[in-house]
Structure formats: structure tokens, C-alpha cells
Design an enzyme around this catalytic site. Structure first.
Site, short mmCIF file in Angstrom:
data_model
loop_
_atom_site.label_atom_id
_atom_site.label_comp_id
_atom_site.label_asym_id
_atom_site.label_seq_id
_atom_site.Cartn_x
_atom_site.Cartn_y
_atom_site.Cartn_z
N GLY A 5 -9.18 70.69 10.03
CA GLY A 5 -8.98 71.33 8.73
C GLY A 5 -10.19 71.42 7.84
O GLY A 5 -10.16 70.95 6.69
N VAL A 42 -13.13 74.39 6.48
CA VAL A 42 -13.35 75.84 6.45
C VAL A 42 -14.28 76.29 7.57
O VAL A 42 -14.22 77.45 8.01
CB VAL A 42 -13.90 76.27 5.07
CG1 VAL A 42 -15.31 75.75 4.86
CG2 VAL A 42 -13.84 77.77 4.90
N HIS A 57 -1.39 66.12 25.98
CA HIS A 57 -2.66 65.51 25.57
C HIS A 57 -3.33 64.74 26.72
O HIS A 57 -4.55 64.64 26.76
CB HIS A 57 -2.49 64.62 24.32
CG HIS A 57 -1.71 63.37 24.50
ND1 HIS A 57 -0.35 63.31 24.29
CD2 HIS A 57 -2.09 62.11 24.85
CE1 HIS A 57 0.07 62.07 24.50
NE2 HIS A 57 -0.97 61.32 24.84
N SER A 112 -13.27 67.49 10.25
CA SER A 112 -13.03 67.28 8.82
C SER A 112 -13.10 65.80 8.48
O SER A 112 -13.04 64.93 9.36
CB SER A 112 -11.65 67.82 8.44
OG SER A 112 -10.64 67.05 9.08
N ALA A 113 -13.20 65.50 7.19
CA ALA A 113 -13.17 64.11 6.74
C ALA A 113 -11.88 63.43 7.16
O ALA A 113 -11.88 62.26 7.56
CB ALA A 113 -13.33 64.05 5.22
N ASN A 114 -10.78 64.16 7.11
CA ASN A 114 -9.48 63.61 7.48
C ASN A 114 -9.44 63.23 8.95
O ASN A 114 -9.04 62.12 9.32
CB ASN A 114 -8.38 64.62 7.15
CG ASN A 114 -6.99 64.06 7.37
OD1 ASN A 114 -6.69 62.95 6.96
ND2 ASN A 114 -6.14 64.84 8.02
N THR A 115 -9.87 64.14 9.82
CA THR A 115 -9.85 63.85 11.25
C THR A 115 -10.86 62.78 11.60
O THR A 115 -10.61 61.93 12.47
CB THR A 115 -10.09 65.13 12.06
OG1 THR A 115 -9.00 66.04 11.82
CG2 THR A 115 -10.16 64.83 13.55
N ALA A 171 -17.92 68.19 9.03
CA ALA A 171 -18.01 69.29 8.07
C ALA A 171 -17.09 68.96 6.90
O ALA A 171 -15.88 68.85 7.08
CB ALA A 171 -17.62 70.61 8.71
N ASN A 226 -17.10 68.60 2.13
CA ASN A 226 -17.81 68.67 0.86
C ASN A 226 -18.86 67.56 0.76
O ASN A 226 -18.68 66.48 1.32
CB ASN A 226 -16.78 68.55 -0.29
CG ASN A 226 -17.43 68.43 -1.65
OD1 ASN A 226 -17.69 67.32 -2.12
ND2 ASN A 226 -17.70 69.56 -2.26
N CYS A 276 -17.20 75.70 -0.96
CA CYS A 276 -16.63 75.34 -2.26
C CYS A 276 -17.54 75.71 -3.42
O CYS A 276 -17.15 75.60 -4.58
CB CYS A 276 -16.33 73.84 -2.30
SG CYS A 276 -17.80 72.81 -2.11
#
Length: 203
Positions: free
Chosen positions: A24, A26, A89, A105-108, A139, A141, A175
Site C-alpha cells: 500500500g 503510491v 502462499h 510500505s511502512a505498514n508491510t 517507499a 513519506n 504527498c
């Protein structure tokens, strides 16, 4: 998708099997370009695993039109699943010669560092054999990247899990901020695979 994915049936001798995971950020908008470029090389097969948030940034159909499947959480446990059926998987990790998390992403990144298995992508990564070359392309912010927890997550991913971390780079972000946090340029993502497997262009 209705047909089961079985690694033994899907692997092709003499080919490089590249698994691209999109998350997630961009920067997932670059996924179709990465896939299309990989397919310009001889004897390369590609499968894509997309987290649900990543599909906000690209049309899975644009990749499927290239003859490449895009797997999502909905494919993991079909309603008709019974004990003994292939587990997606596990079959995908058996299939892959190399794994690219582009973008991560930061979350993943946090999920990988903590060993979470809450979707197809993170379950697959938790199941990866240590010998599978795995590349993570962060990737996010700039302030998310500069958060103290990000450094700790990257340390775990590099030093404990032993994945290769590439980037991020500095630029004007989606952003509107300018700073470190952008995914490595998509052509350089492809080049990692080209160099690792000595790929040559088709034709």
C-alpha cells in the site's frame, strides 16, 4: 481465481521465476512497468501478489493483460478449500526463485519485521526459505521513513531476516513533501533481477 496454483506444474525448467509483491504505497503505480520490463527478458516468468491497499494505485487488469496473474487475499482460502488442497502462499514461495517487495510500505515493513501473517503477502514471506533471494524496496513519506521504529524494522529485516533492502531515495514525493522515502527507480528494481540471474533480452 478458480484454478489451484501448484508450484510443480507452474515452474518451467531453465526459466527465472520472479515473484513481485506490491503493497500500500503510491509507488505501486509502477507495478505494471516492472512486470512489462521483466517480461522483455528471455525465459522469465512473473507472478504478482497484491495487498488490498496496493490495488488502489494500479489496475490489476493491466498486468493480467500481459499474461501475468495477480493474486490477492481472496485467492488464499477459497470457499471450496479442503485439507490436502494446495495452499497458495506455500505454493507461491515454492515457485519463486526470487522475491521483490516493490514497493514495501511502512505498514508491510512493520509486519515483516514482526512476523505478521495477516494476508497473502505476509504469510508468503513468513514461509519463504532463507535461501530465496528477497529484495525489499521501502517507499513511504519522509517522516515515516525517519521515524525511529522504521530504523529498527529495517535492522530486523536486514540483520535478522537477511533480506536485501534497496533504497529508498530522495525526491519530490507524491504527498508533496521532498525528502528520502521514494521507492528506488522502477528500472533499477528490474536491474536487480537482471544482474542477479544474468538475464538477457528476448529476441
Amino acid at each position: 481465481m478458480t484454478s489451484a496454483f501448484v508450484s510443480d506444474a507452474e515452474r518451467t525448467s531453465g526459466h527465472t521465476h520472479v515473484l513481485l509483491i506490491t503493497t500500500g504505497s503510491v509507488a505501486s503505480v509502477k507495478a505494471p512497468l516492472i512486470v512489462e520490463e521483466l517480461l522483455r527478458y528471455a525465459n522469465v516468468k512473473v507472478e504478482v501478489v497484491a495487498t488490498t491497499p496496493s490495488l488502489a494505485f494500479y489496475d490489476a487488469g493491466s498486468i493480467r493483460r500481459l499474461g501475468v496473474r495477480v493474486w490477492t487475499d481472496e485467492d488464499e482460502w477459497p470457499a471450496a478449500y479442503k485439507i490436502g488442497d494446495p495452499i497458495l502462499h506455500i505454493e507461491l514461495r515454492r515457485w519463486a526463485d526470487t522475491v521483490l517487495v516493490a514497493p514495501c510500505s511502512a505498514n508491510t515493513l512493520s509486519k515483516i519485521a514482526h512476523g505478521a501473517c495477516d494476508n497473502l503477502a505476509t504469510s508468503l514471506m513468513r514461509a519463504l526459505a532463507p535461501a530465496t533471494p528477497t529484495y525489499v524496496f521501502p517507499a513511504m513519506n519522509t517522516l515515516m521513513y525517519e521515524h525511529p521504529l522504521t530504523a529498527e524494522h529495517l535492522r530486523v529485516v536486514r540483520d535478522v531476516v537477511k533480506y536485501h533492502v534497496v533504497g529508498p531515495v530522495g525526491k519530490l514525493l507524491a504527498c508533496g513533501d521532498t525528502g528520502i522515502g521514494a521507492m528506488t527507480e522502477w528500472r533499477d528494481v528490474v536491474q536487480v533481477v537482471v544482474d542477479s540471474f544474468n538475464l538477457t533480452r528476448s529476441g
